[in-house]
Design a protein around this motif. Sequence first.
Motif, PDB file in Angstrom:
ATOM      1  N   ALA A 192       4.839  10.126  23.361  1.00 39.30           N
ATOM      2  CA  ALA A 192       5.267   9.515  22.104  1.00 39.30           C
ATOM      3  C   ALA A 192       4.251   9.815  21.017  1.00 39.30           C
ATOM      4  O   ALA A 192       3.112  10.225  21.289  1.00 39.30           O
ATOM      5  CB  ALA A 192       5.432   8.004  22.264  1.00 39.30           C
ATOM      6  N   LEU A 338      14.357   6.973  13.709  1.00 37.67           N
ATOM      7  CA  LEU A 338      13.212   7.033  14.608  1.00 37.67           C
ATOM      8  C   LEU A 338      13.500   6.297  15.919  1.00 37.67           C
ATOM      9  O   LEU A 338      14.476   5.553  16.034  1.00 37.67           O
ATOM     10  CB  LEU A 338      11.980   6.457  13.924  1.00 37.67           C
ATOM     11  N   SER A 339      12.643   6.514  16.890  1.00 36.77           N
ATOM     12  CA  SER A 339      12.834   5.997  18.237  1.00 36.77           C
ATOM     13  C   SER A 339      12.902   4.467  18.255  1.00 36.77           C
ATOM     14  O   SER A 339      12.004   3.780  17.765  1.00 36.77           O
ATOM     15  CB  SER A 339      11.677   6.459  19.132  1.00 36.77           C
ATOM     16  N   THR A 368       5.922  12.586  10.907  1.00 36.29           N
ATOM     17  CA  THR A 368       6.631  12.027  12.056  1.00 36.29           C
ATOM     18  C   THR A 368       8.114  12.354  12.014  1.00 36.29           C
ATOM     19  O   THR A 368       8.770  12.449  13.060  1.00 36.29           O
ATOM     20  CB  THR A 368       6.402  10.508  12.115  1.00 36.29           C
ATOM     21  N   GLN A 369       8.650  12.539  10.820  1.00 35.79           N
ATOM     22  CA  GLN A 369      10.058  12.925  10.683  1.00 35.79           C
ATOM     23  C   GLN A 369      10.336  14.226  11.426  1.00 35.79           C
ATOM     24  O   GLN A 369      11.399  14.397  12.039  1.00 35.79           O
ATOM     25  CB  GLN A 369      10.384  13.079   9.198  1.00 35.79           C
ATOM     26  N   SER A 372       9.623  13.768  15.418  1.00 34.12           N
ATOM     27  CA  SER A 372      10.640  12.988  16.136  1.00 34.12           C
ATOM     28  C   SER A 372      11.677  13.864  16.816  1.00 34.12           C
ATOM     29  O   SER A 372      12.416  13.398  17.675  1.00 34.12           O
ATOM     30  CB  SER A 372      11.333  12.022  15.174  1.00 34.12           C
ATOM     31  N   ARG A 373      11.751  15.130  16.444  1.00 34.72           N
ATOM     32  CA  ARG A 373      12.674  16.057  17.098  1.00 34.72           C
ATOM     33  C   ARG A 373      12.184  16.448  18.494  1.00 34.72           C
ATOM     34  O   ARG A 373      12.950  16.982  19.294  1.00 34.72           O
ATOM     35  CB  ARG A 373      12.847  17.317  16.253  1.00 34.72           C
ATOM     36  N   PRO A 376       9.840  10.698  21.387  1.00 31.93           N
ATOM     37  CA  PRO A 376       9.969   9.400  20.730  1.00 31.93           C
ATOM     38  C   PRO A 376       8.849   9.227  19.709  1.00 31.93           C
ATOM     39  O   PRO A 376       7.686   9.477  20.010  1.00 31.93           O
ATOM     40  CB  PRO A 376       9.833   8.397  21.887  1.00 31.93           C
ATOM     41  N   ALA A 377       9.200   8.808  18.505  1.00 28.36           N
ATOM     42  CA  ALA A 377       8.201   8.737  17.439  1.00 28.36           C
ATOM     43  C   ALA A 377       8.500   7.564  16.525  1.00 28.36           C
ATOM     44  O   ALA A 377       9.648   7.128  16.389  1.00 28.36           O
ATOM     45  CB  ALA A 377       8.169  10.034  16.640  1.00 28.36           C
ATOM     46  N   GLY A 378       7.447   7.050  15.899  1.00 32.07           N
ATOM     47  CA  GLY A 378       7.608   5.926  14.990  1.00 32.07           C
ATOM     48  C   GLY A 378       6.529   5.905  13.937  1.00 32.07           C
ATOM     49  O   GLY A 378       5.552   6.666  13.988  1.00 32.07           O
TER      50      GLY A 378
END
Length: 419
Positions: A192, A338-339, A368-369, A372-373, A376-378
Motif C-alpha cells: 500500500a 482511492l482504496s 497518489t492518484q 493508486s493504479r 491500494p493507496a490513500g
Amino acid sequence: MSTLATVPALQPARLEETLRRFAALSEPGAGVSRLAYTRLERQAHDLFAALLADLGIGSYTDAAGNTIGELAPDAEPRPGAIGTGSHLDSVPHGGAYDGTAGVVAALAVAAAARAGRPRHRPWRFVAFAAEEGARFGQACNGSRIVAGLTDAADLHRLTDRAGTTMAAAMTECGLAPERAATARWEPRDWRAFVELHIEQGTVLERRRVPIGVVDTVSGSTRLRVCLTGVAAHTGGTPMDDRRDALAAAAECVLDCERLALAAADVNTRITVGTLTVEPGAITVIPGRVVFTVDVRETDYDRQRAAAHAVGQRCRAVAARRGVDVELEELADTPPVTLSREVTAAARAAATALGLPAEVLASGASHDTQQISRLMPAGIVFVPSRGGLSHSPEEFSAADQVAAGAAVLLETMYRLDATA
C-alpha cells in the motif's frame, strides 16, 4: 492523543525546522520557486537522501528522478512494502508546504518507525520528481513514470515555454530519460501507499477538523489554445476592421468561467492559468495569443464533456471574430476513487489518536492518484490556512503537520499488520 505525539520525530518544532531547510532551496523572490527537473529540485532530493542517511536509511534515485529509501522489516517478514512520500518541486513563487509537507512527514515517520513497534514489511520513503505541471504542462511526472503512464517518447513531446523538452531537462540534471521504463514499479512489490498532503482548500479549516481522509481525487484535462488574428497598427486600423486575437481570447476566458459556473456539479472547475500575447507592444493590435485551460472534475464523463465544451466555445468565438484557432490537449488524467481499505485504516488511525477526521474529495491532483493504479493507496490531509496554496501565503501550522504525521505513522502500522 496517544503517546505517538510524544515521539521526538513527530514534534512540531522538528518538523518546522526541516520544512525551513527545504524552503531555503529556492530561486530568489517571494515564496518557493523550485521547478521540475532543475538544479534546485535535485538539491532538494539530495537533502532528502542526506536526511534519510542520517537515520541510517540508504536511498537511490531512479531514471525518473524519484528518490526512494527503504527501511527493512524488524519482525517476521511479510511480502509487499508500505510506502509514503510526496514531491519536492513547486510552482513559480509557490509555498513551502505543498508536497514538501508530505516528504517531511515521511522523514518523521522513518525516524519514528526505527524506534517504534515491530514492522513486518519493508517501509519505503519516496520523494517524487516533477509533480507540478507548471513547467511542462503535465503533472505528476515522476509518479506517472513509475506507474507506466508516461514513457520515454512522452518525455520528448512535453516542452516548457522556452522549448526545452522534459527529456533534455532531465538529461541536464544528470538523469537518464531514455531509461525511464526501468523506473516502473511492480505491483507485487507493494502492499500500500499513503501520502500526507496539505488540503489546499478550506473544508478542514472551516469545520475545525484536524485530519482529512481523501476518498476521491479529481481528474484534470489540460488544453493549450492558440488564437491567431492580424497584428496591425492601433491607430490606423478601424475598430470594425480588426482581427484582434486578445479580444477573442478575453471572450474565451470568460466563457470558460461561465461554463464552470453553469455546470450542474460543484466539482467542475475550469481555469485559465497562463496567457501570452504577441507581439506585446502598446501600439500594436495583438496578432497571436496562447493560453492554457485546466479542466477539473471528480467524474470523468463530466470532465471530458467540459473540456469538449471549452473547445466548442473557443471555436465559436474564433469564427465570429475572424481569427484562427488551434487546440492542443496537453494532458488528460481521469479522476480516481482511492482504496476503501486505506481510507478505513486512516480513519481508524485518527480515531485511535483522538483526532476527528473528515472524509472529503481532493480537487487537486496528487502523486497518489497515479500510484493508486498499482496498489491500494490513500491520502491524509492536514488543514491549509485560508485554503491558500500555490502561493507564498500557503501555510499549515507545524502542530497540524505533526498531527497528520502521527496519523500517517499509525495508518502505516495498521496496513503493515494486515494480510
